[in-house]
Write a protein that holds these residues in place. Sequence first.
Motif, PDB file in Angstrom:
ATOM      1  N   GLU A  36     -15.032   7.859 -58.220  1.00 56.90           N
ATOM      2  CA  GLU A  36     -15.073   7.620 -57.119  1.00 56.90           C
ATOM      3  C   GLU A  36     -16.249   8.162 -56.351  1.00 56.90           C
ATOM      4  O   GLU A  36     -16.598   9.319 -56.508  1.00 56.90           O
ATOM      5  CB  GLU A  36     -13.883   7.714 -56.330  1.00 56.90           C
ATOM      6  N   ASP A  37     -16.799   7.423 -55.237  1.00 61.56           N
ATOM      7  CA  ASP A  37     -17.771   8.024 -54.483  1.00 61.56           C
ATOM      8  C   ASP A  37     -17.226   9.202 -53.322  1.00 61.56           C
ATOM      9  O   ASP A  37     -18.021   9.994 -53.136  1.00 61.56           O
ATOM     10  CB  ASP A  37     -18.605   6.870 -53.805  1.00 61.56           C
ATOM     11  N   ILE A  38     -16.119   9.046 -52.764  1.00 63.76           N
ATOM     12  CA  ILE A  38     -15.542   9.642 -52.133  1.00 63.76           C
ATOM     13  C   ILE A  38     -14.370  10.387 -52.559  1.00 63.76           C
ATOM     14  O   ILE A  38     -13.354   9.592 -52.598  1.00 63.76           O
ATOM     15  CB  ILE A  38     -15.520   8.948 -50.444  1.00 63.76           C
ATOM     16  N   VAL A  39     -14.067  11.597 -52.590  1.00 62.43           N
ATOM     17  CA  VAL A  39     -12.697  11.995 -53.118  1.00 62.43           C
ATOM     18  C   VAL A  39     -12.281  12.903 -51.881  1.00 62.43           C
ATOM     19  O   VAL A  39     -12.732  13.956 -51.391  1.00 62.43           O
ATOM     20  CB  VAL A  39     -13.213  13.481 -54.388  1.00 62.43           C
TER      21      VAL A  39
ATOM     22  N   GLY B 296      -8.360  20.822 -41.518  1.00 57.39           N
ATOM     23  CA  GLY B 296      -8.009  19.191 -41.430  1.00 57.39           C
ATOM     24  C   GLY B 296      -8.398  18.847 -42.768  1.00 57.39           C
ATOM     25  O   GLY B 296      -8.415  19.393 -43.898  1.00 57.39           O
ATOM     26  N   THR B 297      -8.644  17.654 -42.907  1.00 62.24           N
ATOM     27  CA  THR B 297      -9.066  16.810 -44.020  1.00 62.24           C
ATOM     28  C   THR B 297     -10.721  16.564 -43.878  1.00 62.24           C
ATOM     29  O   THR B 297     -11.415  16.189 -42.915  1.00 62.24           O
ATOM     30  CB  THR B 297      -8.644  15.490 -43.972  1.00 62.24           C
ATOM     31  N   THR B 298     -11.187  17.055 -45.211  1.00 65.17           N
ATOM     32  CA  THR B 298     -12.680  16.958 -45.358  1.00 65.17           C
ATOM     33  C   THR B 298     -12.959  15.950 -46.437  1.00 65.17           C
ATOM     34  O   THR B 298     -11.903  15.792 -47.164  1.00 65.17           O
ATOM     35  CB  THR B 298     -13.281  18.309 -45.615  1.00 65.17           C
ATOM     36  N   GLN B 299     -13.952  15.625 -46.509  1.00 64.89           N
ATOM     37  CA  GLN B 299     -14.375  14.660 -47.504  1.00 64.89           C
ATOM     38  C   GLN B 299     -15.673  15.088 -48.420  1.00 64.89           C
ATOM     39  O   GLN B 299     -16.624  15.646 -47.764  1.00 64.89           O
ATOM     40  CB  GLN B 299     -14.559  13.270 -47.101  1.00 64.89           C
ATOM     41  N   LEU B 300     -15.368  14.898 -49.639  1.00 72.72           N
ATOM     42  CA  LEU B 300     -16.667  15.155 -50.604  1.00 72.72           C
ATOM     43  C   LEU B 300     -17.152  13.864 -51.093  1.00 72.72           C
ATOM     44  O   LEU B 300     -16.535  13.147 -51.617  1.00 72.72           O
ATOM     45  CB  LEU B 300     -15.844  16.115 -51.799  1.00 72.72           C
ATOM     46  N   LYS B 301     -18.552  13.791 -50.941  1.00 83.70           N
ATOM     47  CA  LYS B 301     -19.340  12.819 -51.331  1.00 83.70           C
ATOM     48  C   LYS B 301     -19.901  12.931 -52.705  1.00 83.70           C
ATOM     49  O   LYS B 301     -20.580  14.167 -52.662  1.00 83.70           O
ATOM     50  CB  LYS B 301     -20.140  12.200 -50.508  1.00 83.70           C
TER      51      LYS B 301
END
Length: 178
Positions: A109-112, A119-124
């Motif tokens: 996936e592109d975003i995990v 909080g919530t962070t996203q890994l690209k």
Amino acid sequence: MQTSVTFKNLDPSETLKSYVSGKLDRFDKFLDNPAEASVVLSVEKFRHIAEIKISGDRLTINGKEETDDMYSSIDMVLDKLGKQIKKNKQKTRDRRGGKTKLADVMAVEDIVPQQDEAGTTQLKVKNIEYKPMDVEEAVMQMDLGDDNFLVFTNAKTDRVNVLYHRNDGHYGLIQPSN
């Protein structure tokens, strides 16, 4: 290529030595590092036998041929060795090429999403292709593009390097150590 020629049951001939050395020098373009060749030319009754062992560049290749003419034995064994060297080099190229495909397999996936305490962070995840080049060529690529970094395989060391823009306007190079 450093060549040693040994004669068994055959008078030593300078023409055979120079013939074998000239033919073996063709393989230097396929080998990255200097190699050593051990050649044994022998005669048993009517059979002319040519045995060649090439060591170097992290590989050892052996070949043996026998015919009723020494020159044709040499030519036939050199053809065999040429095929073996090309096959071995292709295997190493395929293995090195497999490294670029590994990133495609790993990133589904592109975003995990990942949980963080704040909080919530996203890994690209970004898949990139990298190719062999010199550091100077990588700097020119960076000047042409508008990316902050460039991943490439250093042509001199065959290792993955990262070239990036530093805050002071200069470039930085990340390269793995032994």
